[in-house]
Design a protein around this motif. Structure first.
Motif, PDB file in Angstrom:
ATOM      1  N   THR A   1       0.853  -1.183   0.000  1.00  0.00           N
ATOM      2  CA  THR A   1       0.000   0.000   0.000  1.00  0.00           C
ATOM      3  C   THR A   1       0.888   1.232   0.000  1.00  0.00           C
ATOM      4  OG1 THR A   1      -0.102   0.073   2.422  1.00  0.00           O
ATOM      5  CG2 THR A   1      -1.814  -1.189   1.285  1.00  0.00           C
TER       6      THR A   1
ATOM      7  N   PHE B   1      -3.276   5.532  -2.318  1.00  0.00           N
ATOM      8  CA  PHE B   1      -3.883   6.641  -1.580  1.00  0.00           C
ATOM      9  C   PHE B   1      -3.426   7.968  -2.156  1.00  0.00           C
ATOM     10  CE2 PHE B   1      -3.566   3.026   1.225  1.00  0.00           C
ATOM     11  CZ  PHE B   1      -4.766   3.016   1.922  1.00  0.00           C
TER      12      PHE B   1
ATOM     13  N   TRP C   1       1.746   2.187   5.658  1.00  0.00           N
ATOM     14  CA  TRP C   1       1.949   2.080   4.217  1.00  0.00           C
ATOM     15  C   TRP C   1       3.340   1.521   3.970  1.00  0.00           C
ATOM     16  CZ3 TRP C   1       0.505   7.628   2.104  1.00  0.00           C
ATOM     17  CH2 TRP C   1      -0.873   7.858   2.286  1.00  0.00           C
TER      18      TRP C   1
END
Length: 275
Positions: free
Chosen positions: A168, A195, A212
Motif C-alpha cells: 500500500t 492513496f 503504508w
C-alpha cells in the motif's frame, strides 16, 4: 553543530503554541478572504499558514539567532535560501500548515513540519498534528518516535517488505507532467491499494509507522520532505531519488521514493515509476 534533546523539546513546544494560537482557531472558520491561490486552485495559502510561520520563525530566531530559517511562505521573497541549506552551519525549514488544501476544506489531514539541518545533513525532525496533538520526532542516529498528547511514546518502524501486489502507498503523480503523470497513475494499480492525501506530513507519518509500504514525490521542496525523510530513515526505511542517489538538503528536483528497504525501492522504481 550539536542539537540537544532540550532543543527538540523547544521545537515541539513552539510548534504546539503556534498551532493553538494561529492554526486551530482558524480551522473550519476561514472566510473567503482568508484563502488565496498561489500557483493553482489546489496550491493555497491561508492566514493560518502566514501567521503560524511568523510565530515559529520568531521563536527560532530568539533561540538560534544565527541560524538560516527557510519558511515555505517566505520562500518567494528570497529563493536563494534553499540552495544555502546545503552549506549552512545550522538551518531550519518550516511548513506551517502542510496540507493547506485539506485545511481550507475543513478536512483534518494537515500538519506542521520542521526540519533541522546542520552542515548539509538533516539532524532532527518534528511533524505535528494540531488536531490530535500528537507529534512524530526523529534525531539522527536515535530513532523515530510517535509522541501522544497524553505523554505516551513509542518507537516507529517501517512495514516489512512485501510483494508489490500486497503493498500500500502513494505516489504524487497528480503533480507530474505528461507522459509521467499517465504512466505512473496507471502503474499504481499494481499495488494492493493506492492513496492520495495531498499532505506530506501524514504521508511520512503513515510510511514511517508501517501503515503504508511506500510513498513517492517528484517535486522536492525542502519543507515538505527533509523532516519526513529523516523520520522514515530513522524508522528503518530506505529513501533515494529516482536516479538512485541520496536526497540532500538544497535539492528540489529529481523525485524520491521511500520504501521499507532497498530491494523494495528498486521494485517500485521499476514497476511504478518506470522508464
Amino acid at each position: 553543530m550539536t542539537f540537544s534533546d532540550t532543543d527538540l523539546d523547544y521545537l515541539m513546544t513552539i510548534v504546539a503554541e503556534a498551532a493553538a494560537q494561529e492554526i486551530l482557531p482558524r480551522f473550519r472558520n476561514l472566510g473567503a478572504g482568508d484563502i488565496s491561490e498561489k500557483t493553482s486552485v489546489i496550491d493555497l495559502v491561508t492566514e493560518a499558514d502566514l501567521l503560524a510561520e511568523k510565530y515559529i520563525t520568531a521563536a527560532l530566531k530568539a533561540r538560534f539567532p544565527t541560524a538560516l530559517i527557510v519558511g515555505e511562505e517566505a520562500y518567494d521573497a528570497d529563493r536563494s535560501v534553499v540552495p544555502a541549506l546545503a552549506h549552512a552551519e545550522l538551518a531550519f525549514t518550516i511548513d506551517p500548515v502542510d496540507g493547506t488544501f485539506n485545511f481550507a476544506a475543513g478536512l483534518p489531514v494537515f500538519g506542521t513540519i520542521i526540519a533541522v539541518i546542520a552542515n548539509g545533513q538533516t539532524i532532527a525532525s518534528v511533524i505535528y498534528d494540531p488536531v490530535l496533538g500528537d507529534t512524530v520526532t526523529a534525531m539522527r542516529g536515535a530513532g523515530s518516535f510517535l509522541r501522544r498528547r497524553t505523554g505516551q511514546a513509542r518507537r516507529l518502524s517501517v512495514a516489512r517488505a512485501a510483494p508489490l501486489s500486497a503493498m500500500t502507498g502513494a505516489i504524487s503523480w497528480g503533480h507530474m507532467d505528461e507522459p509521467d503523470r499517465s504512466r505512473i497513475g496507471a502503474n499504481m494499480k499494481k499495488a494492493r491499494m493506492a492513496f492520495a492525501l495531498n499532505c506530506s506530513a501524514y504521508e511520512y507519518w503513515m510510511v514511517a509507522s508501517g501503515k503504508w509500504h511506500f510513498i513517492g514525490h517528484s517535486k522536492l521542496m525542502p519543507w515538505d520532505h527533509l523532516a519526513g525523510v529523516l523520520v522514515h530513515q530513522e524508522a528503518g526505511g530506505y529513501t533515494a531519488k529516482f536516479d538512485g542517489t541520496p536526497y540532500r538538503p538544497g535539492e528540489t528536483g529529481g523525485g524520491i521514493i521511500s520504501a521499507p528497504d532497498e530491494d523494495s525501492w528498486h521494485i517500485i522504481r521499476r514497476e511504478i515509476i518506470g522508464a
